[in-house]
Design an enzyme around this catalytic site. Sequence first.
Site, PDB file in Angstrom:
ATOM      1  CG  ASN A  83      -2.291   0.837   0.940  1.00  0.00           C
ATOM      2  OD1 ASN A  83      -2.306   1.687   0.218  1.00  0.00           O
ATOM      3  ND2 ASN A  83      -3.334  -0.223   1.280  1.00  0.00           N
ATOM      4  CG  HIS A 113      23.383   6.049  12.029  1.00  0.00           C
ATOM      5  ND1 HIS A 113      24.293   6.405  10.795  1.00  0.00           N
ATOM      6  CD2 HIS A 113      22.348   6.142  11.472  1.00  0.00           C
ATOM      7  CE1 HIS A 113      23.496   6.751   9.873  1.00  0.00           C
ATOM      8  NE2 HIS A 113      22.205   6.583  10.267  1.00  0.00           N
ATOM      9  CB  ALA A 140      -1.606   0.815   8.772  1.00  0.00           C
ATOM     10  CB  ALA A 158      -2.024  -0.904  12.830  1.00  0.00           C
ATOM     11  CB  THR A 163      12.913  -4.395  18.871  1.00  0.00           C
ATOM     12  OG1 THR A 163      12.270  -5.239  19.697  1.00  0.00           O
ATOM     13  CG2 THR A 163      12.465  -2.870  18.796  1.00  0.00           C
ATOM     14  NE  ARG A 181      -5.439 -14.041  18.306  1.00  0.00           N
ATOM     15  CZ  ARG A 181      -5.477 -14.482  17.016  1.00  0.00           C
ATOM     16  NH1 ARG A 181      -5.098 -15.667  16.753  1.00  0.00           N
ATOM     17  NH2 ARG A 181      -6.218 -13.602  16.452  1.00  0.00           N
TER      18      ARG A 181
END
Length: 214
Positions: A83, A113, A140, A158, A163, A181
Amino acid sequence: MDNHEKMHNGMLYDPSDDLVAEQALCLERQYDFNHSRPAEQPRRQQLLREMFAEIGPGCYIEPPLHANWAGKHVHFGKNIYVNFNLTLVDDTHIYVGDYTMIGPNVTIITGTHPIAPELREQLLQFNMPVRIGRNCWLGAGSLILPGVTIGDNVVVGAGSVVTHDLPDNVVAVGNPCRVLRPVGERDRQFYWKDRPVPPEYLEPKTAPEAAEPR
């Protein structure tokens, strides 16, 4: 070892050293893609084939696309839907599996960095590849950080910030993103809260190949 090698092996390098001219040529094609008209689907598909390292049949990317290298280090499987406003920090390789769906305003980052300020003053960066499995859905505004691997059939909620690696067949949400889950039998019976999947969609079948351009 030159900067092209350092880009792809996790070493520190100065991206402003000798890469700017090459990068600018890539971005010219991205500019053409982003300023193409909706009726110019064949032209868009041709530009994507020129821009990306690999892009399979049936892929659709809604402009605008923002990528540091215009997809030069991006490997898309087949039938991937993207999208609006995908941002790819594609300073090294990004791999996305077949049938994955990417919502609006998603960001996938490979470049980063060092924490030490003395190193950042030297404009140094390093890159870690990102791998996204088959048939995933990135919701999104989700953000995928450098070095992350996402398994197959994963839904990322969304606004999540991914990480760490995610295993196959899970729904994961949050900042930082955590497994909520597993994808289960109820998900195959109900597509939204208590709305059942119509019987005609419950029969196992091979997903159709998307036409190109889509």
